[in-house]
Design a protein around this motif. Structure first.
Motif, PDB file in Angstrom:
ATOM      1  N   MET A 112     -29.219  10.354  54.855  1.00  0.00           N
ATOM      2  CA  MET A 112     -30.436  10.851  54.242  1.00  0.00           C
ATOM      3  C   MET A 112     -31.388   9.873  54.051  1.00  0.00           C
ATOM      4  SD  MET A 112     -30.833  13.067  50.806  1.00  0.00           S
ATOM      5  CE  MET A 112     -29.596  14.426  51.109  1.00  0.00           C
ATOM      6  N   ILE A 113     -32.603   9.888  54.803  1.00  0.00           N
ATOM      7  CA  ILE A 113     -33.657   8.969  54.892  1.00  0.00           C
ATOM      8  C   ILE A 113     -34.602   9.528  53.849  1.00  0.00           C
ATOM      9  CG2 ILE A 113     -34.997   7.501  56.026  1.00  0.00           C
ATOM     10  CD1 ILE A 113     -32.820   7.263  58.008  1.00  0.00           C
ATOM     11  N   PHE A 114     -35.301   9.036  53.026  1.00  0.00           N
ATOM     12  CA  PHE A 114     -36.488   9.408  52.576  1.00  0.00           C
ATOM     13  C   PHE A 114     -37.592   8.543  52.659  1.00  0.00           C
ATOM     14  CE2 PHE A 114     -33.238  10.806  49.637  1.00  0.00           C
ATOM     15  CZ  PHE A 114     -33.419  12.243  49.462  1.00  0.00           C
ATOM     16  N   TYR A 115     -38.831   9.007  52.980  1.00  0.00           N
ATOM     17  CA  TYR A 115     -39.808   8.062  53.525  1.00  0.00           C
ATOM     18  C   TYR A 115     -41.281   8.418  53.112  1.00  0.00           C
ATOM     19  CZ  TYR A 115     -41.863  11.730  56.458  1.00  0.00           C
ATOM     20  OH  TYR A 115     -42.773  12.957  57.045  1.00  0.00           O
ATOM     21  N   PHE A 116     -42.193   7.581  53.096  1.00  0.00           N
ATOM     22  CA  PHE A 116     -43.534   7.784  52.541  1.00  0.00           C
ATOM     23  C   PHE A 116     -44.507   6.899  53.623  1.00  0.00           C
ATOM     24  CE2 PHE A 116     -47.444   6.293  50.584  1.00  0.00           C
ATOM     25  CZ  PHE A 116     -48.171   7.591  50.203  1.00  0.00           C
TER      26      PHE A 116
ATOM     27  N   SER B 232     -32.576  16.446  42.862  1.00  0.00           N
ATOM     28  CA  SER B 232     -31.060  16.164  42.920  1.00  0.00           C
ATOM     29  C   SER B 232     -30.557  16.440  44.155  1.00  0.00           C
ATOM     30  CB  SER B 232     -30.360  17.234  42.114  1.00  0.00           C
ATOM     31  OG  SER B 232     -29.069  16.993  41.883  1.00  0.00           O
ATOM     32  N   PHE B 233     -29.902  15.439  44.900  1.00  0.00           N
ATOM     33  CA  PHE B 233     -29.310  15.641  45.936  1.00  0.00           C
ATOM     34  C   PHE B 233     -27.911  15.247  46.273  1.00  0.00           C
ATOM     35  CE2 PHE B 233     -33.862  14.324  46.259  1.00  0.00           C
ATOM     36  CZ  PHE B 233     -34.443  15.160  47.146  1.00  0.00           C
TER      37      PHE B 233
ATOM     38  N   ASP C 167     -19.842  10.215  54.609  1.00  0.00           N
ATOM     39  CA  ASP C 167     -20.364   9.278  55.478  1.00  0.00           C
ATOM     40  C   ASP C 167     -21.845   9.003  55.610  1.00  0.00           C
ATOM     41  OD1 ASP C 167     -17.625   8.369  55.823  1.00  0.00           O
ATOM     42  OD2 ASP C 167     -17.280   9.818  57.610  1.00  0.00           O
ATOM     43  N   GLU C 168     -22.563  10.003  54.917  1.00  0.00           N
ATOM     44  CA  GLU C 168     -23.877   9.776  54.998  1.00  0.00           C
ATOM     45  C   GLU C 168     -24.572   8.826  54.066  1.00  0.00           C
ATOM     46  OE1 GLU C 168     -27.695  12.974  54.832  1.00  0.00           O
ATOM     47  OE2 GLU C 168     -26.005  13.346  53.607  1.00  0.00           O
ATOM     48  N   MET C 169     -25.476   8.018  54.897  1.00  0.00           N
ATOM     49  CA  MET C 169     -26.202   6.922  54.081  1.00  0.00           C
ATOM     50  C   MET C 169     -27.407   7.521  53.218  1.00  0.00           C
ATOM     51  SD  MET C 169     -26.253   3.755  56.781  1.00  0.00           S
ATOM     52  CE  MET C 169     -27.085   4.995  58.253  1.00  0.00           C
ATOM     53  N   LEU C 170     -27.741   6.644  52.211  1.00  0.00           N
ATOM     54  CA  LEU C 170     -29.081   6.905  51.759  1.00  0.00           C
ATOM     55  C   LEU C 170     -30.096   5.661  51.821  1.00  0.00           C
ATOM     56  CD1 LEU C 170     -30.559   8.342  49.324  1.00  0.00           C
ATOM     57  CD2 LEU C 170     -29.478   6.868  47.759  1.00  0.00           C
ATOM     58  N   GLY C 171     -31.379   6.181  52.539  1.00  0.00           N
ATOM     59  CA  GLY C 171     -32.370   5.208  52.808  1.00  0.00           C
ATOM     60  C   GLY C 171     -33.412   5.633  52.393  1.00  0.00           C
TER      61      GLY C 171
ATOM     62  N   ASN D 185     -37.857   7.447  40.020  1.00  0.00           N
ATOM     63  CA  ASN D 185     -37.488   7.485  38.603  1.00  0.00           C
ATOM     64  C   ASN D 185     -37.048   8.813  38.317  1.00  0.00           C
ATOM     65  OD1 ASN D 185     -38.327   4.681  38.243  1.00  0.00           O
ATOM     66  ND2 ASN D 185     -40.334   5.515  37.620  1.00  0.00           N
ATOM     67  N   ASP D 186     -37.247   9.952  39.155  1.00  0.00           N
ATOM     68  CA  ASP D 186     -36.641  11.115  38.791  1.00  0.00           C
ATOM     69  C   ASP D 186     -35.602  11.752  39.925  1.00  0.00           C
ATOM     70  OD1 ASP D 186     -38.216  11.909  36.389  1.00  0.00           O
ATOM     71  OD2 ASP D 186     -40.087  12.179  37.747  1.00  0.00           O
ATOM     72  N   PHE D 187     -34.861  10.783  40.571  1.00  0.00           N
ATOM     73  CA  PHE D 187     -34.143  10.864  41.678  1.00  0.00           C
ATOM     74  C   PHE D 187     -32.718  10.775  41.224  1.00  0.00           C
ATOM     75  CE2 PHE D 187     -31.664   9.158  45.316  1.00  0.00           C
ATOM     76  CZ  PHE D 187     -32.113   9.990  46.231  1.00  0.00           C
ATOM     77  N   VAL D 188     -31.937  11.709  41.594  1.00  0.00           N
ATOM     78  CA  VAL D 188     -30.340  11.788  41.116  1.00  0.00           C
ATOM     79  C   VAL D 188     -29.626  12.083  42.468  1.00  0.00           C
ATOM     80  CG1 VAL D 188     -28.745  12.796  39.822  1.00  0.00           C
ATOM     81  CG2 VAL D 188     -30.984  12.415  38.910  1.00  0.00           C
ATOM     82  N   ILE D 189     -28.460  11.179  42.705  1.00  0.00           N
ATOM     83  CA  ILE D 189     -27.586  11.830  43.780  1.00  0.00           C
ATOM     84  C   ILE D 189     -26.218  12.207  42.912  1.00  0.00           C
ATOM     85  CG2 ILE D 189     -26.012  10.630  45.421  1.00  0.00           C
ATOM     86  CD1 ILE D 189     -28.720  10.873  46.541  1.00  0.00           C
TER      87      ILE D 189
END
Length: 255
Positions: A1-5, A41-42, A47-51, A70-74
């Motif tokens: 899972m890749i989060f981008y801006f 919340s995710f 085997d999924e990465m966090l990016g 700051n409001d992010f939870v795995i």
């Protein structure tokens, strides 16, 4: 899972390339922030990465990225691999240190971090790179992303390959807070008479900071200085101060 801006497409391109190479899904931080309803919340698949992929703004991650984290939870246990890639015209400063400290508060360890040189586009202070340099950076970025992907495949630990540049502590710890406090104002944004009221700037603003009033764009106070409104205006009607009109527009041509 890749989060981008991404404001001008550079970080979006990197995120898309890494997602393709790693068979990962990508999510837009800006779109998630627009629909914010409490904490994010995710759950990661096996085997999924966090990016995280983002541009450098004044030698640190953009404020919107840090607010998101700051409001992010795995919800999974912390046995997943976390990486970050920043795009920058030259220096990244101590951006990875800043990101890592925010992730640690969410009990997330940053395992690796990388920088990718991309064309300069902060035309408030600098002109664009020459076309020759722009093309060179874009071409070199392809190999750079491939190399980063290979390291991610191996789940390489404690590799932080970022070009920090000169005086990184001063740039990140002193100038970046100044930038966030005093340089995010919108009073100098203005629109020339050739505005066609297409509404593109309103639609693409990552913070919903632009509204068309009487068919003319107006800016609120929640600006990130991503420059998307200036660079993507189809008739170059949007300007900032008295210098940007003499400078070009840029959007990653591979997007």
């Amino acid at each position: 899972m890749i989060f981008y801006f991404s404001g001008t497409g550079n970080s979006l391109w990197v995120a898309k390339k890494l997602a393709e190479l790693q068979d990962e899904r990508i999510l837009s931080i800006a779109e998630l922030m627009k629909e914010k309803r409490g904490s994010f919340s995710f759950t990661l698949k096996q085997d999924e990465m966090l990016g995280f992929v983002f541009p450098i703004y004044a030698w640190a991650p953009p404020k919107i990225v840090l607010e998101f984290i700051n409001d992010f939870v795995i919800t999974n246990s912390n046995d997943y691999y976390t990486f970050a890639v920043c795009t920058c015209g030259d220096h990244a400063g101590q951006a990875m240190n800043v990101l890592s400290s925010h992730l640690q508060k969410q009990k997330i360890k940053l395992n690796s971090g990388f920088s990718v040189f991309m064309p300069n586009n902060y035309i408030i202070h600098y002109d664009l790179d020459s076309k020759e340099l722009e093309n060179k950076k874009l071409e070199q970025a392809k190999q750079r992303v491939d190399d980063i992907s290979n390291l991610l495949t191996k789940r390489t630990e404690d590799i932080f390959d970022c070009y920090s540049g000169s005086f990184p502590w001063f740039r990140t710890q002193i100038f970046n807070p100044y930038f966030n406090k005093f340089c995010l104002g919108t009073k100098k944004f203005h629109v020339k008479n050739n505005c066609i009221s297409c509404g593109l700037c309103e639609r693409i603003c990552p913070t919903k900071n632009i509204q068309l009033k009487n068919n003319i764009p107006t800016w609120g106070k929640n600006c990130t200085k991503c420059m998307a409104c200036i660079h993507r205006c189809p008739v170059q009607a949007i300007q900032y101060g008295d210098k940007t009109e003499k400078r070009g527009q840029y959007f990653n041509p591979n997007i």
